[in-house]
Each structure stands twice: as structure tokens, then as C-alpha cells.
Design an enzyme around this catalytic site. Sequence first.
Site, PDB file in Angstrom:
ATOM      1  N   SER A  85      14.341  24.932  35.943  1.00  0.00           N
ATOM      2  CA  SER A  85      14.808  24.368  37.223  1.00  0.00           C
ATOM      3  C   SER A  85      16.207  23.798  37.036  1.00  0.00           C
ATOM      4  O   SER A  85      16.577  23.390  35.921  1.00  0.00           O
ATOM      5  CB  SER A  85      13.873  23.228  37.654  1.00  0.00           C
ATOM      6  OG  SER A  85      14.426  22.538  38.763  1.00  0.00           O
TER       7      SER A  85
ATOM      8  N   TYR B  66       9.690  15.115  35.774  1.00  0.00           N
ATOM      9  CA  TYR B  66       9.881  16.538  36.097  1.00  0.00           C
ATOM     10  C   TYR B  66      11.161  17.052  35.429  1.00  0.00           C
ATOM     11  O   TYR B  66      11.159  18.113  34.795  1.00  0.00           O
ATOM     12  CB  TYR B  66       9.943  16.708  37.618  1.00  0.00           C
ATOM     13  CG  TYR B  66      10.098  18.133  38.091  1.00  0.00           C
ATOM     14  CD1 TYR B  66       9.017  19.000  38.108  1.00  0.00           C
ATOM     15  CD2 TYR B  66      11.332  18.612  38.541  1.00  0.00           C
ATOM     16  CE1 TYR B  66       9.147  20.317  38.540  1.00  0.00           C
ATOM     17  CE2 TYR B  66      11.473  19.921  38.991  1.00  0.00           C
ATOM     18  CZ  TYR B  66      10.382  20.768  38.988  1.00  0.00           C
ATOM     19  OH  TYR B  66      10.525  22.069  39.436  1.00  0.00           O
TER      20      TYR B  66
HETATM   21  N1  LIG Z   1      10.629  25.444  44.866  1.00  0.00           N
HETATM   22  C1  LIG Z   1      11.720  25.041  44.240  1.00  0.00           C
HETATM   23  O1  LIG Z   1      12.715  24.636  44.879  1.00  0.00           O
HETATM   24  C2  LIG Z   1      11.777  25.074  42.739  1.00  0.00           C
HETATM   25  C3  LIG Z   1      13.015  24.748  42.146  1.00  0.00           C
HETATM   26  C4  LIG Z   1      13.114  24.787  40.776  1.00  0.00           C
HETATM   27  C5  LIG Z   1      12.037  25.163  40.002  1.00  0.00           C
HETATM   28  N2  LIG Z   1      10.858  25.466  40.597  1.00  0.00           N
HETATM   29  C6  LIG Z   1       9.752  25.854  39.712  1.00  0.00           C
HETATM   30  O2  LIG Z   1       9.248  27.108  40.138  1.00  0.00           O
HETATM   31  C7  LIG Z   1       7.886  27.226  39.752  1.00  0.00           C
HETATM   32  C8  LIG Z   1       7.071  27.635  40.966  1.00  0.00           C
HETATM   33  O3  LIG Z   1       7.169  26.606  41.932  1.00  0.00           O
HETATM   34  P1  LIG Z   1       6.923  26.807  43.483  1.00  0.00           P
HETATM   35  O4  LIG Z   1       8.014  26.104  44.182  1.00  0.00           O
HETATM   36  O5  LIG Z   1       6.631  28.217  43.778  1.00  0.00           O
HETATM   37  O6  LIG Z   1       5.629  25.873  43.628  1.00  0.00           O
HETATM   38  P2  LIG Z   1       4.189  26.061  44.291  1.00  0.00           P
HETATM   39  O7  LIG Z   1       3.620  24.692  44.312  1.00  0.00           O
HETATM   40  O8  LIG Z   1       4.280  26.856  45.535  1.00  0.00           O
HETATM   41  O9  LIG Z   1       3.407  26.940  43.193  1.00  0.00           O
HETATM   42  C9  LIG Z   1       3.011  26.415  41.968  1.00  0.00           C
HETATM   43  C10 LIG Z   1       1.935  27.302  41.383  1.00  0.00           C
HETATM   44  O10 LIG Z   1       1.541  26.758  40.117  1.00  0.00           O
HETATM   45  C11 LIG Z   1       0.129  26.757  40.062  1.00  0.00           C
HETATM   46  N3  LIG Z   1      -0.373  25.739  39.143  1.00  0.00           N
HETATM   47  C12 LIG Z   1      -0.256  24.398  39.233  1.00  0.00           C
HETATM   48  N4  LIG Z   1      -0.921  23.803  38.231  1.00  0.00           N
HETATM   49  C13 LIG Z   1      -1.458  24.807  37.482  1.00  0.00           C
HETATM   50  C14 LIG Z   1      -2.251  24.858  36.304  1.00  0.00           C
HETATM   51  N5  LIG Z   1      -2.652  23.723  35.690  1.00  0.00           N
HETATM   52  N6  LIG Z   1      -2.621  26.055  35.815  1.00  0.00           N
HETATM   53  C15 LIG Z   1      -2.248  27.206  36.430  1.00  0.00           C
HETATM   54  N7  LIG Z   1      -1.511  27.228  37.549  1.00  0.00           N
HETATM   55  C16 LIG Z   1      -1.116  26.045  38.056  1.00  0.00           C
HETATM   56  C17 LIG Z   1      -0.311  26.484  41.492  1.00  0.00           C
HETATM   57  O11 LIG Z   1      -1.670  26.854  41.664  1.00  0.00           O
HETATM   58  C18 LIG Z   1       0.668  27.363  42.258  1.00  0.00           C
HETATM   59  O12 LIG Z   1       0.186  28.689  42.293  1.00  0.00           O
HETATM   60  C19 LIG Z   1       7.495  25.867  39.167  1.00  0.00           C
HETATM   61  O13 LIG Z   1       7.559  25.937  37.755  1.00  0.00           O
HETATM   62  C20 LIG Z   1       8.559  24.950  39.705  1.00  0.00           C
HETATM   63  O14 LIG Z   1       8.743  23.825  38.892  1.00  0.00           O
HETATM   64  C21 LIG Z   1      10.697  25.445  41.941  1.00  0.00           C
END
Ligand SMILES: NC(=O)c1ccc[n+]([C@@H]2O[C@H](COP(=O)([O-])OP(=O)(O)OC[C@H]3O[C@@H](n4cnc5c(N)ncnc54)[C@H](O)[C@@H]3O)[C@@H](O)[C@H]2O)c1
Length: 251
Positions: A136, A149
Site C-alpha cells: 500500500s 496498518y
Molecule cells: N482499497 C484501497 O484503497 C487499498 C489501498 C492500498 C492497499 N490496499 C490493500 O489491498 C488489499 C485488498 O484490499 P481491498 O481494498 O480490496 O479490501 P476488501 O476489504 O474489499 O477485501 C479484503 C479481502 O481480504 C479478505 N480477508 C480478510 N481477512 C482475511 C483472513 N484472515 N484470511 C483470508 N482472507 C482475509 C477479506 O475476506 C476480503 O476478501 C489489502 O491488502 C489492502 O490492504 C487497499
Amino acid sequence: MSLKSKVIIVTGGTSGIGEACSRHFARLGAKVVAASIQRKEGRTLAKVHGVHFVHADVSDEKSVQSLVSRTLELHGRIDALVSNAGVLRMGPVSEFDEAMWDAVMGVNVKGNLWLAKHVAPVMKGQGRGVICITTSVAAFVGFPNHTLYCASKGALEALVRSLAVELAGYARVVGVCPGTIDTPMLASSCKGWAKPVAEIYAEVEKKIPVRRLGTPLDMARAIAFLISDEAAYINATCLVMDGGTLALPPW
Ligand SMILES: NC(=O)c1ccc[n+]([C@@H]2O[C@H](COP(=O)([O-])OP(=O)(O)OC[C@H]3O[C@@H](n4cnc5c(N)ncnc54)[C@H](O)[C@@H]3O)[C@@H](O)[C@H]2O)c1
């Protein structure tokens, strides 16, 4: 660029960025195993998009072991791991407790280590493979109330480099570093603000150089390239996908 017939595990593969990856890779002809803790979403994804869903908690080593075994039972190999599952907890550092540490570090950091531990020997046996870890911009930006985080994502930037060197000769290890992507996690980060989410997003969009939030599909397309053979010389590095946000001057 082709992912045809590639066996790809996508963790967090049932929501946001991971769901877009599962669907996009399946459309490109890959054999996708989507793993997460969301059974209902997993069943829907499997029914509608032809991916295989495995319930797995990445913070639990036994669960990760079962995910890897199940993938091998189904498809006999693992060409790529898209290690994307992540959780966010926000709040002032003075209010952090051990449960929050365990939740964030357990999924974001320990989860990635368990996955690497159990996938790397498979890739070594095959003589090839790719691991793509979702980090991220929080690894570089000091977001207030996000200390845990941010620390977890900083750890992943280091993990990408270290793993790439350790798995040299048989696996590439890369990272993707998303900026502000329109997913359920982003919406959850707006909780507690006085404004509606749409208003917050509109303000943020004005600041991003490409003038919009990222979509999960933007991420999935870039990850598809990074795990494909066309990206064979990209290793030990993370691709920032933030619409130019990190380049903004601090005033
Ligand atoms: N959305 C953003 O702006 C953003 C920015 C930077 C990084 N990210 C990163 O991208 C990745 C995806 O995030 P997103 O925004 O799609 O979030 P989201 O909340 O939509 O999806 C997260 C996924 O992780 C799964 N998850 C959570 N805990 C888990 C566990 N213990 N075991 C297995 N699966 C688990 C959830 O079930 C879900 O499918 C993450 O690593 C997040 O930190 C997101």
C-alpha cells in the site's frame, strides 16, 4: 499477455481488489483458486465466474497449508500466488491494544509469511512461480490514525525484496502498492467522518493527478501483467498504482 491455464491462488479473492483479480484472471483463461474468510461471497463467485473458492484464514498456518494442498489436489501446481488479503484497523496509537496488533499483523504480515512458507517449496519443485504481494502507499505515507496498518505494509515492502532474493532462481516476487481504490475497505476507512462517503471521495478525486479513484479492475489488470511471463524480468520491486498521488508536493 496470457494467463491461459495458469493456476493462480488469490487471497482475499472475494472482495474489492482480490475479487476483481479472481474474475479478470478467470476471464483470461486462468484456473483461479480464490481464498478468503467470506463463504457466501465465495460461493457466488464460484457459481457465476467459474473460480474455485476455498475458505481460508491466512493468519492461521494450518488453514494456509490446507489451501495449498487443496490447490495442488485440484490443479497439480501453483503458477502464481496473488497474496492480497488484508485488513485495516484505525485509531489513535494510544488506543491500540494487542487484539488490534494480532488482527492487523496476523493477516497482513504473518499471513504473507505462512503463504510464502508453504507456496515456495511448491514453486521450487516446479522450478518456477510468481508471488505478488499487495502492499500500500501506506508503506510510504504517514496517514494519521493508521500506524499499525502503515507498519504492516512497510513490512511487506521489505518482505518482497527479501523473499525475491531468497527464492532466486525459481520464483519471482513482486508487490503492488495501491493508492486510493474504490473497495469496501476504502469505504470502511471513511466511517466516523462527518461527511457522506460520496462527498469524501469527490474531494479526494480532485487531488489525485488522474482525477479519479482507482478501480479494482485497474489493479487486476496490472497484477495480471506482473504475474504473466511478459513480466519475466520484473523482480524484487513493488509497482505503485496510485494515479500519481505519491508525486504530489507536500503543500
Ligand atoms: N482499497 C484501497 O484503497 C487499498 C489501498 C492500498 C492497499 N490496499 C490493500 O489491498 C488489499 C485488498 O484490499 P481491498 O481494498 O480490496 O479490501 P476488501 O476489504 O474489499 O477485501 C479484503 C479481502 O481480504 C479478505 N480477508 C480478510 N481477512 C482475511 C483472513 N484472515 N484470511 C483470508 N482472507 C482475509 C477479506 O475476506 C476480503 O476478501 C489489502 O491488502 C489492502 O490492504 C487497499
